[in-house]
Scaffold this motif. Structure first.
Motif, mmCIF file in Angstrom:
data_model
loop_
_atom_site.group_PDB
_atom_site.id
_atom_site.type_symbol
_atom_site.label_atom_id
_atom_site.label_comp_id
_atom_site.label_asym_id
_atom_site.label_seq_id
_atom_site.Cartn_x
_atom_site.Cartn_y
_atom_site.Cartn_z
ATOM 1 N N HIS A 1 3.527 17.572 -4.260
ATOM 2 C CA HIS A 1 3.412 16.431 -4.059
ATOM 3 C C HIS A 1 5.036 16.192 -2.147
ATOM 4 C CE1 HIS A 1 1.605 13.941 -6.417
ATOM 5 N NE2 HIS A 1 1.649 15.034 -7.322
ATOM 6 N N ASP B 1 2.508 1.640 -3.443
ATOM 7 C CA ASP B 1 1.505 1.655 -4.372
ATOM 8 C C ASP B 1 0.778 3.299 -4.313
ATOM 9 O OD1 ASP B 1 -0.760 1.364 -6.775
ATOM 10 O OD2 ASP B 1 -1.733 2.055 -5.129
ATOM 11 N N SER B 2 0.899 3.529 -3.078
ATOM 12 C CA SER B 2 0.618 5.110 -2.848
ATOM 13 C C SER B 2 1.495 6.257 -2.809
ATOM 14 C CB SER B 2 -0.053 5.332 -1.234
ATOM 15 O OG SER B 2 -0.447 6.726 -1.338
ATOM 16 N N ASN B 3 2.371 6.114 -2.636
ATOM 17 C CA ASN B 3 4.426 6.985 -2.583
ATOM 18 C C ASN B 3 4.856 6.203 -3.725
ATOM 19 O OD1 ASN B 3 3.657 8.598 0.236
ATOM 20 N ND2 ASN B 3 4.471 6.763 1.077
ATOM 21 N N GLY C 1 4.334 10.057 -5.244
ATOM 22 C CA GLY C 1 3.408 9.949 -5.910
ATOM 23 C C GLY C 1 3.097 10.649 -7.469
ATOM 24 N N LYS D 1 0.582 -1.056 0.249
ATOM 25 C CA LYS D 1 -0.230 0.089 -0.152
ATOM 26 C C LYS D 1 1.082 1.518 -0.098
ATOM 27 C CE LYS D 1 -3.810 2.353 2.104
ATOM 28 N NZ LYS D 1 -4.529 2.140 3.942
ATOM 29 N N GLN D 2 1.818 1.393 0.704
ATOM 30 C CA GLN D 2 2.730 2.971 0.954
ATOM 31 C C GLN D 2 3.167 2.820 -0.541
ATOM 32 O OE1 GLN D 2 5.320 2.098 4.090
ATOM 33 N NE2 GLN D 2 4.156 1.464 5.285
ATOM 34 N N LYS E 1 2.856 8.327 -10.231
ATOM 35 C CA LYS E 1 0.979 8.144 -11.447
ATOM 36 C C LYS E 1 0.736 9.598 -12.115
ATOM 37 C CE LYS E 1 -0.924 6.052 -7.112
ATOM 38 N NZ LYS E 1 -1.190 5.132 -7.251
#
Length: 300
Positions: A229, A45-47, A186, A42-43, A189
């Motif tokens: 960001h 994927d998010s960061n 981030g 999760k970290q 993305k």
């Protein structure tokens, strides 16, 4: 200019205005179990990055530092194209394709503790797209300007999609003052195209200069991304590591301190994302920069 036969999902090296676009691909490609737990995924994927504490033991750090020094003093290797020197001196900046010149590094790069993470995140069999050791010597190790690795690998190597990530393993302590990795969390993305055609044999310039003429987002986009960001420094002890997405904006300051900032750098790519013709260059970069000896996904 070579025209890639596959659809270009991430046009770059454009003429005129560069327009950022949302990434259309995931950063974590599957849900298979592996070394990383759900919170770590999760970290990441998010960061767009994840710090791996204590990846190497103190004994391993000593072993790999000794091997790094050996490579930097090998006369035959120093005379080869694999070695890049600092822009303002004859000190070694990087040695590429280390798995081809060092059995010690090859064993680490192909070890399950790294390859299994790559298989989990990329949801496929993987191979080493690029490897190198970076020396970043004290009193003059040059900066690396802000960039997305995928932008280069896409435009100059023909990598279709950002289904790859890098691991930077520290062999020396990363202090705030010796040029540690900086990231914009981030930003993986968003794909930020760059402006300008790729010069012929551009790798001979871009790998050595502090601020390459092509391949970095312009100041307007970098400023906006930093304001949105933020910027974080990745500091930590020798033996720690950071894995980061191929499209994450990152860079590092020069090293004015007496303390080197040396690391092992490995790029893992999916065998389902292998290289074709460059999307924005006349010819692919050399083998030691972009591995084209990848396995067939059917043969794995």
């Amino acid at each position: 200019m070579t025209v890639a036969q596959r659809p270009d999902l991430y046009p770059t090296r454009v003429l005129g205005e560069a327009v950022p676009k949302p990434r259309t691909d995931p950063s974590v490609w599957g849900e298979a179990p592996g070394p990383l737990d759900g919170e770590q995924l999760k970290q990441y994927d998010s960061n767009g990055y994840l710090v791996l504490d204590d990846l190497l033991s103190a004994q391993e750090v000593d072993l790999y530092l000794s091997e790094l020094r050996r490579l930097g003093e090998d006369p035959a290797l120093l005379a080869s194209e694999r070695v890049i020197l600092e822009p303002e001196s004859d000190e070694v900046r990087s040695v590429f394709e280390v798995e081809k010149v060092s059995e010690i590094f090859a064993e680490l790069l192909r070890s399950p503790r790294l390859m299994d993470i790559a298989r989990q995140v990329l949801d496929s069999e993987v191979y080493i797209h690029q490897s190198r050791v970076n020396y970043k010597p004290g009193f003059g190790g040059a900066p690396f300007h802000w960039h997305s690795d995928f932008e280069t690998w896409h435009s100059e190597d023909g990598m279709p999609r950002p289904r790859a990530f890098s691991v930077s393993i520290s062999l020396t302590e990363n202090h705030p003052f010796n040029g540690p990795l900086m990231v914009m969390p981030g930003t993986h993305k968003t794909f930020v195209p760059t402006v300008g055609a790729t010069p012929q044999n551009y790798h001979k310039e871009s790998l050595r200069v502090a601020a390459p003429s092509v391949g970095s987002p312009d100041r307007k986009h970098l400023t906006r991304m930093a304001e949105e960001h933020g910027i974080e420094q990745i500091t930590g002890p020798a033996g720690s590591a950071v894995m980061f997405d191929s499209n994450l904006l990152h860079g590092s300051n020069g090293n004015l301190s007496p303390f080197a900032r040396s690391n092992i750098f490995i790029v893992y790519n999916s065998v389902e994302n292998t290289l074709g013709a460059p999307y924005a260059a006349d010819a692919p970069r050399p083998q030691y920069l972009s591995n084209r000896e990848f396995p067939s996904p059917r043969g794995m």
